[in-house]
Design a protein around this motif. Structure first.
Motif, PDB file in Angstrom:
ATOM      1  N   UNK A  99       0.827  -1.210   0.000  1.00 17.15           N
ATOM      2  CA  UNK A  99       0.000   0.000   0.000  1.00 17.15           C
ATOM      3  C   UNK A  99       0.863   1.262   0.000  1.00 17.15           C
ATOM      4  N   UNK A 100       0.375   2.287  -0.667  1.00 18.66           N
ATOM      5  CA  UNK A 100       1.089   3.558  -0.691  1.00 18.66           C
ATOM      6  C   UNK A 100       1.081   4.170   0.707  1.00 18.66           C
ATOM      7  N   UNK A 101       2.134   4.894   1.066  1.00 21.97           N
ATOM      8  CA  UNK A 101       2.179   5.531   2.391  1.00 21.97           C
ATOM      9  C   UNK A 101       1.037   6.531   2.573  1.00 21.97           C
ATOM     10  N   UNK A 102       0.389   6.448   3.697  1.00 23.46           N
ATOM     11  CA  UNK A 102      -0.724   7.350   4.022  1.00 23.46           C
ATOM     12  C   UNK A 102      -0.194   8.617   4.673  1.00 23.46           C
ATOM     13  N   UNK A 103      -0.908   9.706   4.556  1.00 25.14           N
ATOM     14  CA  UNK A 103      -2.193   9.868   3.882  1.00 25.14           C
ATOM     15  C   UNK A 103      -2.019  10.040   2.378  1.00 25.14           C
ATOM     16  N   UNK A 104      -3.066   9.643   1.628  1.00 25.90           N
ATOM     17  CA  UNK A 104      -3.073   9.755   0.172  1.00 25.90           C
ATOM     18  C   UNK A 104      -4.271  10.603  -0.242  1.00 25.90           C
ATOM     19  N   UNK A 105      -4.246  11.061  -1.483  1.00 21.64           N
ATOM     20  CA  UNK A 105      -5.382  11.802  -2.029  1.00 21.64           C
ATOM     21  C   UNK A 105      -5.855  11.102  -3.296  1.00 21.64           C
ATOM     22  N   UNK A 106      -7.118  11.275  -3.592  1.00 19.65           N
ATOM     23  CA  UNK A 106      -7.705  10.723  -4.809  1.00 19.65           C
ATOM     24  C   UNK A 106      -8.872  11.610  -5.198  1.00 19.65           C
ATOM     25  N   UNK A 107      -9.023  11.839  -6.489  1.00 16.37           N
ATOM     26  CA  UNK A 107     -10.146  12.622  -6.983  1.00 16.37           C
ATOM     27  C   UNK A 107     -11.272  11.728  -7.488  1.00 16.37           C
ATOM     28  N   UNK A 108     -11.100  10.412  -7.397  1.00 16.28           N
ATOM     29  CA  UNK A 108     -12.152   9.490  -7.809  1.00 16.28           C
ATOM     30  C   UNK A 108     -13.350   9.628  -6.868  1.00 16.28           C
ATOM     31  N   UNK A 109     -14.541   9.226  -7.313  1.00 12.04           N
ATOM     32  CA  UNK A 109     -15.731   9.358  -6.464  1.00 12.04           C
ATOM     33  C   UNK A 109     -15.634   8.500  -5.205  1.00 12.04           C
ATOM     34  N   UNK A 110     -16.259   8.975  -4.155  1.00 10.98           N
ATOM     35  CA  UNK A 110     -16.346   8.226  -2.911  1.00 10.98           C
ATOM     36  C   UNK A 110     -17.297   7.053  -3.128  1.00 10.98           C
ATOM     37  N   UNK A 111     -16.867   5.853  -2.733  1.00 13.54           N
ATOM     38  CA  UNK A 111     -17.666   4.643  -2.912  1.00 13.54           C
ATOM     39  C   UNK A 111     -17.871   3.959  -1.573  1.00 13.54           C
ATOM     40  N   UNK A 112     -18.931   3.177  -1.496  1.00 11.94           N
ATOM     41  CA  UNK A 112     -19.171   2.355  -0.317  1.00 11.94           C
ATOM     42  C   UNK A 112     -18.571   0.981  -0.602  1.00 11.94           C
ATOM     43  N   UNK A 113     -17.662   0.551   0.257  1.00  9.75           N
ATOM     44  CA  UNK A 113     -16.952  -0.709   0.074  1.00  9.75           C
ATOM     45  C   UNK A 113     -17.419  -1.730   1.099  1.00  9.75           C
ATOM     46  N   UNK A 114     -17.408  -2.984   0.707  1.00 10.48           N
ATOM     47  CA  UNK A 114     -17.769  -4.082   1.606  1.00 10.48           C
ATOM     48  C   UNK A 114     -16.512  -4.875   1.935  1.00 10.48           C
ATOM     49  N   UNK A 115     -16.335  -5.152   3.217  1.00 10.78           N
ATOM     50  CA  UNK A 115     -15.233  -5.983   3.692  1.00 10.78           C
ATOM     51  C   UNK A 115     -15.839  -7.203   4.373  1.00 10.78           C
ATOM     52  N   UNK A 116     -15.215  -8.359   4.149  1.00 11.12           N
ATOM     53  CA  UNK A 116     -15.684  -9.607   4.740  1.00 11.12           C
ATOM     54  C   UNK A 116     -14.499 -10.297   5.414  1.00 11.12           C
ATOM     55  N   UNK A 117     -14.746 -11.305   6.252  1.00  4.89           N
ATOM     56  CA  UNK A 117     -13.627 -11.971   6.912  1.00  4.89           C
ATOM     57  C   UNK A 117     -12.590 -12.490   5.910  1.00  4.89           C
TER      58      UNK A 117
END
Length: 133
Positions: A99-117
């Motif tokens: 993963x890229x070092x945080x904090x990062x920026x993005x201009x892409x739209x905000x999305x709702x993501x699902x995480x599972x076990x």
């Protein structure tokens, strides 16, 4: 390697991004053929987390246990978190790069993501950069 990325846990369960899969036969004979699995949905997201209270950024829910509880469709727990696609986070040796070092920026739209076990996934991304602001 510490790079200020984030992972989401529910108690002892590490959660990973739920993503689409395509299984491709690469050799062998049925029913013991060798296969590879590829993502059919994006995987390279940065999460939007409140640095003061990251738990408030995640909603947890339950699903009915499927016929195969250790599969993506049978996962009994789901977390919802917001994130943005991070196109500059790519592949390295045919796998997700660190993963890229945080904090990062993005201009892409905000999305709702699902995480599972993690144990319910076949493709696994469980460490994410964090969006600034």
């Amino acid at each position: 390697r510490c790079n200020t990325s984030a992972s989401i846990y529910r108690g002892p369960l590490l959660l990973a991004l739920e993503m689409g899969e395509e299984w491709r036969k690469i050799g062998g004979e049925e029913p013991y053929a060798d296969r590879e699995v590829y993502p059919t949905t994006p995987w390279n997201y940065a999460l939007l987390l409140d640095p003061e209270n990251s738990g408030s950024s995640v909603r947890f829910g339950r699903r009915a246990v499927g016929d195969s509880p250790f599969s993506p469709v049978g996962a009994p727990i789901v977390a919802t978190v917001k994130g943005r696609l991070l196109p500059e986070w790519g592949l390295e040796h045919n796998a997700a790069a660190a993963p890229l070092p945080s904090p990062v920026t993005s201009t892409d739209p905000l999305e709702e993501l699902k995480l599972i076990p993690y144990g319910c996934t076949n493709l696994r991304v469980a460490e994410f950069p964090v969006l600034s602001g």
